[in-house]
Write a protein that holds these residues in place. Structure first.
Motif, PDB file in Angstrom:
ATOM      1  N   VAL A  91       6.941  -0.554   7.800  1.00  0.00           N
ATOM      2  CA  VAL A  91       6.271   1.014   7.052  1.00  0.00           C
ATOM      3  C   VAL A  91       7.802   1.912   6.928  1.00  0.00           C
ATOM      4  O   VAL A  91       8.458   1.800   7.704  1.00  0.00           O
ATOM      5  N   ARG A 141      10.557  10.370  -3.127  1.00  0.00           N
ATOM      6  CA  ARG A 141      10.174   9.287  -3.486  1.00  0.00           C
ATOM      7  C   ARG A 141      11.273   8.747  -4.497  1.00  0.00           C
ATOM      8  O   ARG A 141      11.114   8.647  -6.215  1.00  0.00           O
ATOM      9  N   PHE A 151       1.090  -0.884   0.400  1.00  0.00           N
ATOM     10  CA  PHE A 151       0.039   0.134   0.519  1.00  0.00           C
ATOM     11  C   PHE A 151       1.554   1.107  -0.216  1.00  0.00           C
ATOM     12  O   PHE A 151       1.905   1.051   0.257  1.00  0.00           O
ATOM     13  N   VAL A 152       0.329   1.934  -0.960  1.00  0.00           N
ATOM     14  CA  VAL A 152       0.736   3.712  -0.562  1.00  0.00           C
ATOM     15  C   VAL A 152       0.293   4.669  -0.870  1.00  0.00           C
ATOM     16  O   VAL A 152      -1.269   4.570  -0.705  1.00  0.00           O
ATOM     17  N   ARG A 153       0.357   5.555   0.643  1.00  0.00           N
ATOM     18  CA  ARG A 153      -0.318   6.157   0.911  1.00  0.00           C
ATOM     19  C   ARG A 153       0.475   7.517   0.675  1.00  0.00           C
ATOM     20  O   ARG A 153       1.134   8.170   1.097  1.00  0.00           O
ATOM     21  N   ASP A 154       0.019   9.154  -0.263  1.00  0.00           N
ATOM     22  CA  ASP A 154       0.419  10.539  -0.694  1.00  0.00           C
ATOM     23  C   ASP A 154       0.078  11.083   0.402  1.00  0.00           C
ATOM     24  O   ASP A 154      -1.399  11.296   0.902  1.00  0.00           O
ATOM     25  N   LEU A 155       0.611  12.175   1.507  1.00  0.00           N
ATOM     26  CA  LEU A 155       0.071  12.404   2.585  1.00  0.00           C
ATOM     27  C   LEU A 155       0.492  14.234   2.348  1.00  0.00           C
ATOM     28  O   LEU A 155       0.240  15.115   3.477  1.00  0.00           O
ATOM     29  N   PHE A 167       3.470   0.827   2.855  1.00  0.00           N
ATOM     30  CA  PHE A 167       3.321  -0.418   3.659  1.00  0.00           C
ATOM     31  C   PHE A 167       3.696  -1.419   3.051  1.00  0.00           C
ATOM     32  O   PHE A 167       3.919  -1.782   1.924  1.00  0.00           O
ATOM     33  N   ILE A 190       5.073  10.641   2.159  1.00  0.00           N
ATOM     34  CA  ILE A 190       4.646   9.029   1.215  1.00  0.00           C
ATOM     35  C   ILE A 190       4.829   8.139   2.113  1.00  0.00           C
ATOM     36  O   ILE A 190       6.134   8.188   2.771  1.00  0.00           O
ATOM     37  N   GLU A 191       4.078   7.576   2.447  1.00  0.00           N
ATOM     38  CA  GLU A 191       4.207   6.400   3.210  1.00  0.00           C
ATOM     39  C   GLU A 191       4.325   5.010   2.538  1.00  0.00           C
ATOM     40  O   GLU A 191       3.523   4.501   0.943  1.00  0.00           O
TER      41      GLU A 191
END
Length: 343
Positions: free
Chosen positions: A312, A320, A292-296, A303, A300-301
């Motif tokens: 993480v 990135r 999973f990739v989460r762009d905040l 998982f 960028i996180e």
């Protein structure tokens, strides 16, 4: 010894130990945050310092004076409650001057002190305003001014910012810290908000189960946690098993340069997400699959599943890597920033 000193302080409620044998020294002029989950004993500890509750065992002293059994009104402390507890029938000035009037100061002295405090908390000219007409942040400032009116030797706050919205809470954190620095007053704040503690405090005291698990500067708490609870409670971290295989330490199925203490066969390594670097797969590094990739926005996180362990990693948008969900990557963990925890 100057400052606040607690020795062997405990508080029992029947069979429950709300606070268990706490030793604590707070030098004069320090800003301390009592941090921990609900029910950890932080508010009970603050109430005993304030004199609103009595220790079952132990002593509390300020500048060498034993105040363990001293009534609250004789301790010369200022306190801001979570509910603020402002008097709705009094004006802003009336609230701030209340303690001054009880102490017998003249009306002229009260008025001078009220104006001085309103300027200090950035509310000049608000003395005649009804507290019901104030915003949440303004009511917070009035509560702070009222607590400071008597020039207390300790300033105590019990989750004072919890009712504010996120943006105002962060602004008030900075204001409160700047005010404390300006006055040089010893301040103790109870909070469950780790960001709040890390923003404001000289010393963060992490509590669990009525005990102090670690007391240190915010940087030390973050970078050198004392145990897995502190590491996991403060910020985000990866807690990864490490074990000894002959003369090698093994981490995520690969030999690692992270040092395992002598005589220890198994432990846990705390690695902050920003210290996990994603690289091309390599036989020398642990390998993981991006799930999973989460762009905040500002970060960028990623998982990852690393041999059954979730890891993480965090990077800035500029740094990135060109990877996506489903890709396999290598994980480089910096031994210098990996903390081995044996408890």
């Amino acid at each position: 010894m100057s400052g606040l000193v607690l020795k062997g302080v405990s508080r029992d409620f029947g069979p429950v130990k709300a606070v268990n044998d706490v030793d604590l020294v707070v030098p004069n002029g320090r800003f301390v945050c009592l941090l921990g989950p609900s029910g950890c004993g932080k508010t009970t500890l603050l109430r005993m310092i304030a004199g609103l509750d009595a220790p079952t065992t132990g002593t509390i002293s300020i500048d060498g004076e034993d105040i363990t059994r001293q009534p609250t009104h004789k301790r010369n402390l200022g306190m801001v409650f979570q509910s603020l507890a402002l008097f709705p029938h009094l004006t802003v000035g009336g609230n701030i001057a209340y303690a001054l009037r009880i102490r017998g100061l003249s009306k002229e002295e009260q008025a001078r002190r009220v104006e001085e405090l309103l300027a200090l908390v950035h509310l000049p000219g608000y003395a005649d305003r009804a507290v019901s007409k104030l915003s949440g942040g303004q009511r917070q400032r009035v509560a702070i001014a009222r607590a400071l009116a008597v020039s207390p030797r300790l300033f105590l706050l019990d989750e004072p910012l919890s009712a504010l919205d996120a943006k105002l809470r962060e602004a008030m954190q900075v204001e409160l810290r700047q005010l404390q620095q300006q006055l040089g007053i010893t301040t103790i704040v109870v909070t469950h908000d780790q960001r709040e503690a890390m923003t404001m405090a000289d010393t963060v005291i992490v509590m669990k189960g009525g005990e102090i698990r670690q007391a240190a500067s915010p940087v030390e708490i973050y970078r050198k946690p004392a145990d897995t609870f502190v590491a996991d409670f403060i910020g985000s971290t990866n807690l990864i098993d490490i074990s000894r295989d002959g003369d090698r330490a093994m981490l995520l199925g690969r030999p690692t340069a992270v040092p395992l203490p002598y005589g220890v066969s198994k432990a846990t390594v705390s690695v902050r997400p920003e210290d996990v670097e994603l690289t091309a797969p390599s036989s020398e590094l642990p390998e993981a699959k991006i799930t999973f990739v989460r762009d905040l926005g500002g970060a960028i996180e990623f998982f990852l599943d690393a041999n059954g362990a979730q890891v993480v990693a965090v990077t800035s948008p500029r740094a990135r890597p060109e990877v996506a969900v489903g890709d396999r990557v290598g994980l480089r963990l910096d031994p210098a920033r990996s903390v081995v925890l044996t408890r």
